[in-house]
Design a protein around this motif. Sequence first.
Motif, PDB file in Angstrom:
ATOM      1  N   PHE A 161      -1.251   4.350   1.275  1.00 18.11           N
ATOM      2  CA  PHE A 161      -1.678   2.953   1.360  1.00 18.11           C
ATOM      3  C   PHE A 161      -1.277   2.203   0.097  1.00 18.11           C
ATOM      4  O   PHE A 161      -0.735   1.092   0.161  1.00 18.11           O
ATOM      5  N   ASN A 162      -1.529   2.802  -1.069  1.00 20.07           N
ATOM      6  CA  ASN A 162      -1.182   2.153  -2.334  1.00 20.07           C
ATOM      7  C   ASN A 162       0.323   1.922  -2.478  1.00 20.07           C
ATOM      8  O   ASN A 162       0.742   0.959  -3.103  1.00 20.07           O
ATOM      9  N   LEU A 163       1.106   2.798  -1.904  1.00 23.88           N
ATOM     10  CA  LEU A 163       2.555   2.647  -2.020  1.00 23.88           C
ATOM     11  C   LEU A 163       3.133   1.626  -1.040  1.00 23.88           C
ATOM     12  O   LEU A 163       4.083   0.922  -1.373  1.00 23.88           O
ATOM     13  N   PHE A 164       2.561   1.527   0.167  1.00 26.10           N
ATOM     14  CA  PHE A 164       3.240   0.784   1.219  1.00 26.10           C
ATOM     15  C   PHE A 164       2.453  -0.331   1.907  1.00 26.10           C
ATOM     16  O   PHE A 164       3.055  -1.097   2.667  1.00 26.10           O
ATOM     17  N   ALA A 165       1.175  -0.451   1.682  1.00 23.48           N
ATOM     18  CA  ALA A 165       0.389  -1.436   2.440  1.00 23.48           C
ATOM     19  C   ALA A 165       0.742  -2.881   2.085  1.00 23.48           C
ATOM     20  O   ALA A 165       0.428  -3.786   2.853  1.00 23.48           O
ATOM     21  N   TRP A 166       1.408  -3.114   0.976  1.00 22.66           N
ATOM     22  CA  TRP A 166       1.839  -4.476   0.605  1.00 22.66           C
ATOM     23  C   TRP A 166       2.834  -5.028   1.614  1.00 22.66           C
ATOM     24  O   TRP A 166       3.015  -6.235   1.718  1.00 22.66           O
ATOM     25  N   ILE A 167       3.470  -4.138   2.389  1.00 20.13           N
ATOM     26  CA  ILE A 167       4.498  -4.556   3.337  1.00 20.13           C
ATOM     27  C   ILE A 167       3.904  -5.341   4.505  1.00 20.13           C
ATOM     28  O   ILE A 167       4.482  -6.333   4.947  1.00 20.13           O
ATOM     29  N   TRP A 168       2.741  -4.909   4.998  1.00 24.75           N
ATOM     30  CA  TRP A 168       2.160  -5.502   6.204  1.00 24.75           C
ATOM     31  C   TRP A 168       1.179  -6.599   5.816  1.00 24.75           C
ATOM     32  O   TRP A 168       0.178  -6.357   5.136  1.00 24.75           O
TER      33      TRP A 168
ATOM     34  N   THR B 193      -6.909  -2.225  -3.826  1.00 26.30           N
ATOM     35  CA  THR B 193      -6.870  -0.777  -4.043  1.00 26.30           C
ATOM     36  C   THR B 193      -5.899  -0.391  -5.156  1.00 26.30           C
ATOM     37  O   THR B 193      -6.220   0.488  -5.962  1.00 26.30           O
ATOM     38  N   ILE B 194      -4.755  -1.051  -5.221  1.00 22.93           N
ATOM     39  CA  ILE B 194      -3.805  -0.713  -6.284  1.00 22.93           C
ATOM     40  C   ILE B 194      -4.354  -1.157  -7.641  1.00 22.93           C
ATOM     41  O   ILE B 194      -4.187  -0.472  -8.646  1.00 22.93           O
ATOM     42  N   SER B 195      -5.081  -2.278  -7.670  1.00 26.62           N
ATOM     43  CA  SER B 195      -5.708  -2.731  -8.920  1.00 26.62           C
ATOM     44  C   SER B 195      -6.802  -1.763  -9.362  1.00 26.62           C
ATOM     45  O   SER B 195      -6.918  -1.447 -10.547  1.00 26.62           O
ATOM     46  N   LEU B 196      -7.606  -1.303  -8.409  1.00 24.05           N
ATOM     47  CA  LEU B 196      -8.645  -0.319  -8.737  1.00 24.05           C
ATOM     48  C   LEU B 196      -8.034   0.992  -9.230  1.00 24.05           C
ATOM     49  O   LEU B 196      -8.572   1.640 -10.134  1.00 24.05           O
TER      50      LEU B 196
ATOM     51  N   LEU C 138       7.562   9.428 -12.107  1.00 25.08           N
ATOM     52  CA  LEU C 138       7.800   8.849 -10.782  1.00 25.08           C
ATOM     53  C   LEU C 138       6.531   8.222 -10.209  1.00 25.08           C
ATOM     54  O   LEU C 138       6.591   7.157  -9.590  1.00 25.08           O
ATOM     55  N   THR C 139       5.407   8.873 -10.416  1.00 22.93           N
ATOM     56  CA  THR C 139       4.131   8.326  -9.937  1.00 22.93           C
ATOM     57  C   THR C 139       3.870   6.967 -10.565  1.00 22.93           C
ATOM     58  O   THR C 139       3.547   6.003  -9.866  1.00 22.93           O
ATOM     59  N   LEU C 140       4.026   6.880 -11.872  1.00 24.01           N
ATOM     60  CA  LEU C 140       3.782   5.617 -12.567  1.00 24.01           C
ATOM     61  C   LEU C 140       4.782   4.544 -12.133  1.00 24.01           C
ATOM     62  O   LEU C 140       4.380   3.406 -11.851  1.00 24.01           O
ATOM     63  N   LEU C 141       6.052   4.889 -12.051  1.00 21.07           N
ATOM     64  CA  LEU C 141       7.064   3.901 -11.665  1.00 21.07           C
ATOM     65  C   LEU C 141       6.846   3.382 -10.240  1.00 21.07           C
ATOM     66  O   LEU C 141       6.938   2.174  -9.994  1.00 21.07           O
ATOM     67  N   LEU C 142       6.555   4.278  -9.315  1.00 20.02           N
ATOM     68  CA  LEU C 142       6.323   3.853  -7.933  1.00 20.02           C
ATOM     69  C   LEU C 142       5.042   3.032  -7.811  1.00 20.02           C
ATOM     70  O   LEU C 142       4.999   2.035  -7.079  1.00 20.02           O
ATOM     71  N   ALA C 143       4.006   3.419  -8.543  1.00 22.01           N
ATOM     72  CA  ALA C 143       2.756   2.647  -8.510  1.00 22.01           C
ATOM     73  C   ALA C 143       2.961   1.266  -9.131  1.00 22.01           C
ATOM     74  O   ALA C 143       2.444   0.267  -8.611  1.00 22.01           O
ATOM     75  N   LEU C 144       3.693   1.194 -10.240  1.00 21.76           N
ATOM     76  CA  LEU C 144       3.995  -0.109 -10.852  1.00 21.76           C
ATOM     77  C   LEU C 144       4.810  -0.985  -9.902  1.00 21.76           C
ATOM     78  O   LEU C 144       4.544  -2.183  -9.779  1.00 21.76           O
ATOM     79  N   ALA C 145       5.783  -0.389  -9.222  1.00 22.04           N
ATOM     80  CA  ALA C 145       6.581  -1.142  -8.252  1.00 22.04           C
ATOM     81  C   ALA C 145       5.682  -1.680  -7.143  1.00 22.04           C
ATOM     82  O   ALA C 145       5.805  -2.849  -6.754  1.00 22.04           O
ATOM     83  N   ALA C 146       4.764  -0.852  -6.650  1.00 26.00           N
ATOM     84  CA  ALA C 146       3.846  -1.289  -5.587  1.00 26.00           C
ATOM     85  C   ALA C 146       2.936  -2.407  -6.086  1.00 26.00           C
ATOM     86  O   ALA C 146       2.666  -3.367  -5.357  1.00 26.00           O
ATOM     87  N   LEU C 147       2.466  -2.322  -7.332  1.00 25.17           N
ATOM     88  CA  LEU C 147       1.624  -3.373  -7.901  1.00 25.17           C
ATOM     89  C   LEU C 147       2.407  -4.682  -8.031  1.00 25.17           C
ATOM     90  O   LEU C 147       1.918  -5.746  -7.636  1.00 25.17           O
ATOM     91  N   ILE C 148       3.600  -4.601  -8.563  1.00 20.99           N
ATOM     92  CA  ILE C 148       4.423  -5.805  -8.739  1.00 20.99           C
ATOM     93  C   ILE C 148       4.739  -6.429  -7.381  1.00 20.99           C
ATOM     94  O   ILE C 148       4.629  -7.660  -7.212  1.00 20.99           O
ATOM     95  N   LEU C 149       5.108  -5.624  -6.420  1.00 22.56           N
ATOM     96  CA  LEU C 149       5.403  -6.140  -5.082  1.00 22.56           C
ATOM     97  C   LEU C 149       4.166  -6.750  -4.439  1.00 22.56           C
ATOM     98  O   LEU C 149       4.236  -7.776  -3.769  1.00 22.56           O
TER      99      LEU C 149
END
Length: 127
Positions: A24-31, A41-44, A104-115
């Motif tokens: 959810f944290n990685l992909f829910a920004w899409i929908w 959730t990503i902020s928490l 990779l975890t940090l980079l992908l999470a940061l990308a999800a937050l920025i998106l």
Amino acid sequence: MENSLLLDVGDYFFTIFHSLLIVFNLFAWIWKPLRKWHLWTISLTFASWGILGIWYGWGYCPLTDWHWDILQKKGIYNLPNSYISYLIARILKLQLPASMVDTLTLLLALAALILSIWVNFFKNKKA
């Protein structure tokens, strides 16, 4: 016997729930209907990693902590610091370098937050 069943249920619960939260944290920004929930959730998640991390160590996650407690009661020790490393080892049977997984975890999470910030606040805004 009863305690063993509860520990197994707790183990499966955290494996499934925590994995779903990660996805959810990685992909829910899409929908679009999930974007506000995703931002929360990503902020928490980042608040847990950073703010709680002041006291418990950088990247602290209470879900990981609770799951580790259950696994240790089941007699499973030498758990990695990273829940992602644990999932990769448990599900894919791969042992990857901790530094690579953490990066990779940090980079992908940061990308999800920025998106998430972008789609929630800037996308389709008219001047």
